[in-house]
Design an enzyme around this catalytic site. Structure first.
Site, PDB file in Angstrom:
ATOM      1  N   LYS A  77      33.710  45.605  44.785  1.00 10.27           N
ATOM      2  CA  LYS A  77      34.031  46.054  43.429  1.00 10.27           C
ATOM      3  C   LYS A  77      33.870  44.971  42.378  1.00 10.27           C
ATOM      4  CE  LYS A  77      37.317  49.838  44.203  1.00 10.27           C
ATOM      5  NZ  LYS A  77      38.723  50.229  44.001  1.00 10.27           N
TER       6      LYS A  77
ATOM      7  N   LYS B 197      36.170  33.095  50.753  1.00 12.49           N
ATOM      8  CA  LYS B 197      36.414  31.735  50.260  1.00 12.49           C
ATOM      9  C   LYS B 197      36.162  31.654  48.748  1.00 12.49           C
ATOM     10  CE  LYS B 197      35.673  26.957  51.557  1.00 12.49           C
ATOM     11  NZ  LYS B 197      35.003  26.053  52.486  1.00 12.49           N
TER      12      LYS B 197
ATOM     13  N   GLU C  21      37.074  39.209  37.159  1.00 12.37           N
ATOM     14  CA  GLU C  21      38.036  39.336  36.068  1.00 12.37           C
ATOM     15  C   GLU C  21      39.451  39.722  36.502  1.00 12.37           C
ATOM     16  OE1 GLU C  21      34.963  40.276  32.554  1.00 12.37           O
ATOM     17  OE2 GLU C  21      34.628  40.732  34.638  1.00 12.37           O
TER      18      GLU C  21
END
Lengths: 330, 741
Positions: free
Chosen positions: B704, B636, B708
């Protein structure tokens, strides 16, 4: 923001009296522009006269069939008023193209006319600006002028008037009623705002101490064939790069009357009755619309970042008129 | 993978209620009796010197306590190194009010402190300043010459050339070369920078700061003002958006602490929106990309050169060109990165620093090459797919980019694309489809966390990290609840406080991987203690079990093969007379394991635009973004992250630009009315696909980081779609309507 005193006026007469009694007093209604300007130290009034309690909040039908918008009716209440939606949908659409829902809830119809330019340099006291500080120079002429005027400019100022609503009012030929120390008078919308000339510090032709009490719309609202086309850098909450208020009275394909007013291109809503007259009795075709666009843009001058408007404005005019034509055919 | 209760499930923000009710307090909202207010006076010139500064009028206003200028402000530290924070770059950081020299627009030149904010603001307008102004240089493109960027902070290593790109480019069947430019962008988070410095009776400071690292703010303050850590606690429970702007302490922190120490009072300094434009920013860059390919489309040469701005005092670097050496298989690569010192404030990391701009150029150039080759843009990328990261000479720890391309294209309907530009129209609207690739790092940093499980079943977990709206509170609560098999409602996560275990800067997309790993380890340590206790219980069904044989679920410790053989966690503690178990751990990346691999996230972005043929108005109708970001902890908030990245990518492509008047060296659209970001009405159908990767190399969680990657590639995909719609290529961003007339 400087220190200032504050009073609340209950009648139009006391409001005018209060303004006269102070050195640099300003009216405040919705406050959606004046407060920003005060925070930026662009406006530094010594006194604010709160006019939100004045009895100017009615929308009423006039004996000639027109509609009177009290100066203190909010932009939102105007845009959603059943009579405005039905008879002056151009005005409704135009108001809703401006600002944001929150701002329209606060901003008043009278106040809308008094919005000051959004010229970057006018807003930044670190830079010269003839409108803010007469004689200091115009930074925009050789500066960043993407949002600036291409028509009716002067060597002293190339600012635009930022209002959307005023553009529709110009197209509809509204009348502005004002009260002042010398009594009441009316101004045609075309005579209300002014071009910068050598006195860019003045946005309009009001006398000192005058206050707008109502905006009167004539009976003809062009409710069948109209459009407000606003071109800007994002879909909402941005001022017009170019906007077009277009209104037509059609008989089949033939134009009986046309109105075209432009926003975002001049120090005031830009209209030329002689350009509109070119359409009278003509067919509603792109070719004819282009002629009006050409006439309206006559003498346009770009200053670099805003030169694209000379190309964009005619395209917008043609598109707005085409869309107005396609709305309803009698 | 084992079934989970919380990890991988869509969980609403645990701090959502506090945020929407206003219970969550931000740095500028903590009040105390006797608090006074500082207002910053900003320089009206960009370059030059203050010749006279008169504060007498300001000081005469009742309620004004002091006006600090370079003439009377203290200079608590002399050396540059004292001003170096954890994210500082090479050079001399700003020392506020140290000298009359002006080096950038809106540099802070005075601080007015008064009993109320309003008085301080008014008095600030009465400070009279005379300057000797010099002509500033702020236009990067006026002289496209710079110097080689030095090796910089956070991973910028000047990339190595490989092969002979110059020769290979000259020899290539098909050559393409173009120049791309974009202007600076400012972070403009909703929350303005603010510091509230509370001084207690002993003179100790508790500083509420807007920051992406309370520890970094503390380090800076203690170094500059010579305070002990005990004398300067920094607290930052909520941050109203950071995007990188909070990675370095901003000048309001210095000024607020300076004023508090001088006046021996509690002080707050909050910047205005206009002053937010005086801070670090994404630097403007001018880039040239040259691509050489065989007729069949195999890349034979890549040259990527970037020129970027930095300030006079500091050498800000970011990873702009290196990505071009990693994205595709190519044996001849030359990457160059230059800086030019201008009269601007030092740039700062802004979401996907370097990649957002470098990949924009590369992925636009790849699109341009595809048309030159007469190849489908996706096919060109698949043909040149990088199986290993040639830049680092290492395999990827995992790379599901091929699946991202496939799933994204399928969802978008890419196979139905008419390859011819300007081939699709609806009335006056031209429709175009474009795509691009994205890449970012998957990093892990050293991080500490502690966890405390009490006999009432409540688990309190803490690490001094930050939640800048990214969902850290929620993600850490999920990891803790999952590790110990407790209901998420029983978990409280604390962050943003220098009295908590130390966490790295909240940036680089490494918070979940770093702090999450520490949280998992701390909770596992508690689990091991619990297990030992459980074995001691009378008739314990776990007596013969090893730790590997058991699992924590539903508040119980159970045998993996036989869940009915279990004991309650609370009962275990109760019966063994334990009131609480507390564990603190520091999680370190497994360097030996990690260094053998390139660790990256990837994305494939597909965009549909419509462009009005006559009026140039652009509408991004549809975006599909397929993300390979390892394991997704909370789909979410992860989706929200990617959506935010897409919106920012659209903003970068179409709207966002800090416009300088180079005569004044001043940003002219320094407010949110004229600095355009998209409004709701600009954003339409956005779809996010997560292609999960099972990667135990990046960190034990397998996550990970997604902060960005959602932004990278989006702006290029939008620009590529506009070209496909109109046949017009715009290489200077943002693409505004006038560029399409």
């Amino acid at each position: 923001m400087n220190s200032f005193t504050y009073t609340r006026a209950e009648t139009v007469d006391t409001a005018i009296g209060e303004i006269k009694a102070h050195h640099t007093a300003k009216f405040i209604a919705g406050g959606t522009n004046i407060l920003d300007l005060m925070k930026e130290n662009v406006e530094r009034p010594d006194h604010l006269v709160d006019i939100t309690r004045l009895p100017l909040k009615q929308i009423e039908t006039l004996p000639d069939g027109g509609l009177r918008l009290g100066a203190l009716v909010t932009n939102a209440d105007t845009a959603y008023h059943p009579e405005v939606q039905k008879r002056y949908p151009l005005l409704s659409k135009t108001i809703l193209a401006g600002a944001s829902a929150q701002l329209r809830n606060m901003a008043t119809d009278g106040g809308n006319l008094f919005q000051r330019t959004r010229c970057y340099y006018f807003y930044d006291t670190a830079t010269p600006c003839n409108k803010r500080e007469p004689g200091s120079g115009c930074s925009a002429i050789n500066g960043f002028n993407r949002i600036h005027a291409i028509l009716g400019t002067s060597e002293h100022c190339i600012a635009t008037h930022p209002s959307d609503m005023a553009v529709a009012l110009a197209a509809l030929e509204a009348t502005i009623r004002v009260s002042g120390p010398n009594g009441e008078r009316t101004l045609a919308m075309a005579d209300f705002h002014r071009l910068p000339g050598d006195k860019p510090q003045y946005d309009n032709n009001l006398e000192a101490g005058e206050i707008v009490t109502s905006i009167d719309l004539p009976a003809n609202g062009f409710a069948n064939n109209y459009n407000y086309l606003k071109l800007r850098d994002r879909s909402s909450y941005a001022f017009a790069l170019v906007s077009v208020a277009a209104a037509l009275e059609l008989e089949g394909d033939t134009i009986r009357e046309a109105r075209v007013a432009l926003g975002g291109v001049a120090h005031m809503p830009w209209r030329k009755p002689e350009a509109e007259a070119l359409l009278k009795g003509q067919k509603a075709t792109k070719e004819n619309f282009r002629k009006v666009a050409e006439a309206l843009l006559e003498g346009a001058k770009g200053f670099g970042a805003n030169t694209f408007k000379i190309e964009l404005a005619p395209r917008a005019i043609v598109r707005a008129l085409v869309m107005a034509t396609e709305m309803k055919k009698k | 993978m084992a079934a989970t209760t919380y990890v991988g499930k869509p969980i609403s923000r645990v701090d959502g209620r506090a945020k929407v009710t206003g219970e969550a307090k931000y740095a500028g909202e903590f009040n105390t009796a006797g608090l006074v207010y500082g207002y910053v006076v900003s320089s009206a010139i960009t370059k030059g010197k203050i010749t006279k500064i008169d504060t007498s009028q300001a000081l005469s206003i009742p309620g004004v306590l002091q006006v600090f200028t370079h003439e009377n402000a203290p200079r608590p530290a002399h050396f540059d190194r004292s001003f170096k924070d954890d994210d500082a770059v090479a050079g001399a950081p700003l020392k506020p009010l140290y000298s009359p020299e002006i080096g950038f627009s809106m540099q802070p030149i005075a601080l007015v402190v008064a009993d109320t904010f309003e008085i301080a603001r008014y008095a600030a307008s009465l400070v009279e300043v005379e300057y000797k102004a010099e002509k500033p240089e702020t236009d990067l493109t006026s002289k496209p010459k710079g110097h080689k960027a030095p090796k910089g902070k956070s991973g910028f290593t000047p990339p190595k050339d490989r092969g002979n790109a110059k020769k290979a480019f000259e020899m290539a069947d098909v050559q393409f070369e173009a120049e791309y430019v974009h202007m600076p962008e400012h972070h403009n988070a909703l929350e303005m920078f603010s510091s509230t410095v509370l001084m207690d009776e002993e003179g100790k400071l508790k500083i509420y700061d807007k920051t992406q690292s309370a520890f970094n703010s503390q380090k800076y303050i203690t170094q500059v003002f010579g305070l002990s850590k005990d004398e300067a606690r920094v607290v930052s429970p909520f941050v109203g958006g950071g995007f990188g702007s909070g990675l370095r302490p901003q000048y309001q922190l210095y000024l607020a602490v300076m004023a508090a120490l001088e006046l021996k009072r509690s002080v707050r300094v909050t910047l205005t929106r206009q002053q937010m434009f005086s801070l670090g920013h994404r630097p403007a860059t001018l880039q040239t990309v040259s691509l050489g390919a065989s007729e069949a489309g195999a890349l034979q040469a890549i040259k990527h050169e970037a020129l970027s701005e930095t300030s006079r005092g500091e050498e800000y670097t970011e990873v702009i060109v290196n990505w071009s050496g990693s994205l595709y298989q190519c044996d001849n690569v030359k990457l160059d990165y230059y800086l030019r010192n201008l009269d601007v404030s030092t740039p700062m990391d802004m979401r996907a620093p370097g990649a957002a701009t470098g990949v924009l150029a590369t992925e636009t150039a790849m699109d341009e090459l595809s048309y030159k080759l007469g190849m489908d843009p996706l096919e060109l990328r698949l043909l040149n797919y990088a199986e290993v990261n040639q830049l680092e000479g290492k395999p990827f720890s995992s790379k599901a980019l091929r699946e991202c391309y496939a799933q994204g294209a399928e969802r978008f309907g890419w196979s139905r694309r008419n390859p011819v530009p300007r081939s699709t129209r609806e009335g006056t609207k031209l429709i175009g489809w474009g795509m691009a690739t994205g890449i970012w790092d998957a990093q892990q940093k050293k991080a500490a966390a502690k966890a405390n499980l009490s006999v009432d079943g409540k688990l309190v977990v803490a690490s001094g990290t930050a939640d800048i709206g990214t969902g850290t509170y929620t993600a850490m609560s999920i990891i803790a609840a999952e590790t110990l098999g407790l209901p998420i409602e029983a978990v409280t996560f604390k962050l943003g406080d220098t009295t908590l275990p130390e966490a790295p800067l909240e940036g680089g997309s490494w918070t979940v991987s770093s702090v999450g790993t520490a949280v998992q380890e701390a909770c596992e340590a508690i689990g091991k203690k619990l297990f030992k206790l459980a074995k001691k219980l009378k008739d314990s069904p776990l007596k013969k079990a090893a730790f590997e044989d058991i699992a924590f679920a539903d508040g119980r410790i159970q045998l993996k093969g036989n869940p009915s053989a279990s004991v309650s966690i609370i009962e275990t503690m109760r019966q063994t007379g334990i009131n609480y178990i507390e564990e603190e751990t520091t999680a370190l990346p497994n360097f030996l394991k990690q260094m053998k691999y390139s660790r990256n996230t990837h994305s494939a972005v597909f965009v549909e635009v419509e462009v009005d043929e006559d009026l140039g108005q652009i509408c991004v109708r549809r975006v599909v973004s397929a993300i390979a970001g390892g394991r997704v902890i909370n789909p979410k908030t992860a989706r929200s992250q990617i959506l935010g990245g897409i919106v920012w990518g659209i903003s970068m492509a179409l709207h966002e630009e800090s416009v300088l008047d180079h005569d004044f060296g001043r940003i002219m659209n320094h407010n949110l009315s004229e600095y355009h970001v998209p409004v709701n009405a600009d954003i339409h159908d956005l779809e996010v696909i997560f292609v999960e990767e099972h990667d135990k190399i990046v960190n034990p969680l397998g996550a990970k980081g997604l902060g960005e990657i959602g932004l990278v590639g989006v702006a290029a995909a939008v620009g590529n779609a506009i070209y496909h719609a109109t046949g017009k290529r715009v290489r200077d961003f943002p693409i505004t309507l006038d560029k399409l007339l």
